[in-house]
Write a protein that holds these residues in place. Structure first.
Motif, short mmCIF file in Angstrom:
data_model
loop_
_atom_site.label_atom_id
_atom_site.label_comp_id
_atom_site.label_asym_id
_atom_site.label_seq_id
_atom_site.Cartn_x
_atom_site.Cartn_y
_atom_site.Cartn_z
N GLU A 154 0.79 -1.18 0.04
CA GLU A 154 0.21 0.17 -0.09
C GLU A 154 0.83 1.30 -0.07
N TYR A 155 1.98 1.37 0.68
CA TYR A 155 2.72 2.14 0.91
C TYR A 155 3.55 2.58 -0.35
N CYS A 156 3.97 1.54 -1.30
CA CYS A 156 4.32 1.67 -2.49
C CYS A 156 3.60 1.71 -3.75
N ALA A 168 16.98 -0.54 -2.90
CA ALA A 168 17.62 -0.86 -1.54
C ALA A 168 17.81 0.38 -0.81
N GLN A 169 17.87 1.44 -1.40
CA GLN A 169 18.54 2.75 -0.79
C GLN A 169 17.27 3.53 -0.68
N ALA A 170 16.23 3.51 -1.32
CA ALA A 170 15.18 4.48 -1.81
C ALA A 170 13.90 4.21 -1.10
N HIS A 171 13.65 3.43 -0.05
CA HIS A 171 12.25 3.55 0.48
C HIS A 171 11.58 4.95 0.73
N GLY A 172 10.48 5.13 0.12
CA GLY A 172 9.73 6.23 0.16
C GLY A 172 10.19 7.32 -0.80
N ALA A 173 11.16 7.06 -1.62
CA ALA A 173 11.48 8.07 -2.62
C ALA A 173 10.62 8.16 -3.75
N GLU A 174 10.42 9.34 -4.41
CA GLU A 174 9.43 9.36 -5.58
C GLU A 174 10.13 10.05 -6.49
N TYR A 175 9.69 9.55 -7.79
CA TYR A 175 9.89 10.09 -9.20
C TYR A 175 8.60 10.59 -9.89
N LYS A 176 8.55 11.77 -10.01
CA LYS A 176 7.36 12.41 -10.73
C LYS A 176 6.47 12.08 -9.95
N GLY A 177 6.19 12.06 -8.40
CA GLY A 177 5.00 11.50 -7.88
C GLY A 177 4.85 10.11 -7.86
N ARG A 178 5.58 9.24 -8.56
CA ARG A 178 5.48 7.87 -8.10
C ARG A 178 6.49 7.41 -7.23
N LYS A 179 5.96 6.34 -6.34
CA LYS A 179 7.02 5.90 -5.36
C LYS A 179 8.10 4.86 -6.20
N ALA A 180 9.41 5.22 -5.63
CA ALA A 180 10.29 3.91 -5.97
C ALA A 180 9.73 2.68 -5.66
N LEU A 187 7.62 1.41 9.80
CA LEU A 187 6.91 1.88 8.40
C LEU A 187 6.22 3.01 8.75
N LYS A 188 5.35 3.21 9.98
CA LYS A 188 4.61 4.24 10.24
C LYS A 188 5.32 5.28 10.32
N TYR A 189 6.75 5.44 10.78
CA TYR A 189 7.49 6.53 10.90
C TYR A 189 8.39 6.95 9.81
N LEU A 190 8.46 6.00 8.72
CA LEU A 190 9.48 5.99 7.60
C LEU A 190 9.10 7.62 6.89
N ASP A 191 7.93 8.06 6.78
CA ASP A 191 7.83 9.46 6.14
C ASP A 191 8.33 10.57 7.08
#
Ligand SMILES: *Cc1c(COP(=O)(O)O)cnc(C)c1O
Length: 367
Positions: A46-48, A158-170, A243-247
């Motif tokens: 769900e997060y991704c 592996a280094q990009a949990h939560g990163a985004e590319y043009k609004g899309r999640k890695a 995961l709740k704190y990742l952002d």
């Protein structure tokens, strides 16, 4: 001492919740393939924004299983970059395929899409971009290339949990994506762990078989040979808490990066990290560039400030890859930056006072 990462500070901030779920799992004594794993997989998917997430033993296995699930093996070629952790390229070799390196762009150090087409042959089956340091590779032109040549895209996220590319999640951009949950990653277990995301049902089902001895729901019925590569319930329960704190943590990293950028801005001979406008960079690592890298590193160490180099020896020049017959100058950007990059302390709990101290120390470095 200021460490490169401080796992203890993070544990202290969530200790009660983590201790509680650990004790819950220990009391249930259900350790493998249980409810906690299913819950975490659902939350991470769900997060991704993907249909599936499949927990595995570590990020390196995630890459291997993703390649296998894409049908890649003997005689195939897979394109990736030489300035990554060796797990990326190892996975390609472990499934029997050939590693084809492509250099990176000098600003983000991510794959140089303009250099890929020349390397595509009839054996090329996939491209494995790495979202290096927490910044997504430029995926749109990559997707166009992949479509044109019928290639799979396997994200090393592996280094990009939560990163985004043009609004899309890695993790939601390629055909399938691999995350490490190694303790020091942006989302880290208290041990080894990994997770694969995809919205492709066929790939997801294949990975579910592969990670658990090719087993169907019936206990000793095996549809195929597989592996023993599961994420255990204890780690999954801990990861659900984290995961709740990742952002919040990623935002702290971004704030810290801005403070570094501002304080380092006018320092002679230091280049701060480039952030592409289409990305939300999650700063797994904060990497500066300087010609005085090795001396500065020694100096900072003598003043109690830990740093890292990610990575000091490009993969194409590693002894492990002598047989691929690459040589110096093959990937000039990777080779140059490997001499100049320096990772400064970066973690969510790193305070502004620490960053000020680090930068003040750098100011007094006599090059
Ligand atoms: C950490 C990492 C891996 C491997 O993950 P493990 O969980 O340590 O096996 C793979 N690729 C990259 C880019 C990484 O940083």
């Amino acid at each position: 001492m200021i460490p490169l990462v401080d796992l203890k500070a993070q544990y202290n901030s969530i200790k009660e919740e983590v201790d509680e779920v650990i004790s819950r799992v220990l009391n249930n004594t259900s350790f493998i393939m249980g409810n906690e794993l299913e819950v975490f997989e659902g939350e991470f998917a769900e997060y991704c924004n993907t249909r599936y997430a499949i927990g595995v033993a570590n990020g390196s296995d995630a890459l291997i299983l993703a390649l296998l699930a894409c049908g890649i093996g003997e005689g195939d070629e897979v394109i990736t970059i030489p300035n990554t952790f060796i797990a990326t390229s190892e996975a390609i070799s472990h499934v029997g395929a050939r590693i084809i390196f492509v250099d990176v762009v000098p600003d983000t150090f991510n794959i140089d899409v303009s250099k890929i087409e020349d390397k595509i042959t009839k054996n090329t089956k996939a491209i494995m971009p790495v979202h290096l340091y927490g910044q997504p590779a430029d995926m749109d032109p990559l997707i166009i290339l992949a479509k044109k040549y019928g290639l799979k895209i396997i994200e090393d996220a592996a280094q990009a949990h939560g990163a985004e590319y043009k609004g899309r999640k890695a993790g939601s951009i390629g055909d399938v994506a691999c995350f490490s949950l190694y303790p020091s990653k942006n989302l880290g277990a208290y041990g080894d762990g990994g997770i694969i995301t995809t919205s492709n049902e066929e790939i997801a089902n294949k990975i579910k078989f592969l990670r658990n001895h090719g087993r169907t729901s019936e206990k000793y019925l095996h549809d195929m040979e597989g592996y023993s590569s599961r994420l255990d319930n204890l780690q999954a329960a801990i990861l659900s808490v984290k995961l709740k704190y990742l952002d919040v943590w990623n935002n702290k990293r971004r704030e810290n990066a801005l403070i570094y950028n501002r304080l380092l801005e006018n320092l002679d001979g230091i280049l701060t990290p480039y952030e592409a406008e289409y990305c939300s960079h999650v700063y797994h690592l904060y990497v500066i560039q300087t010609k005085y890298r090795d001396d500065l590193r020694e100096y900072l160490k003598s003043r109690g400030i830990a740093t890292g180099i990610h990575y000091p020896i490009p993969l194409h020049l590693q002894p492990a890859y002598n047989h691929l017959e690459y040589k110096e100058e093959d990937f000039p950007v990777t080779e140059r930056v490997s001499q100049e990059i320096l990772s400064l302390p970066m973690y969510p709990e790193l305070g502004e006072n620490h960053i000020v101290k680090i930068v003040e120390t750098i100011k007094y470095f006599d090059k």
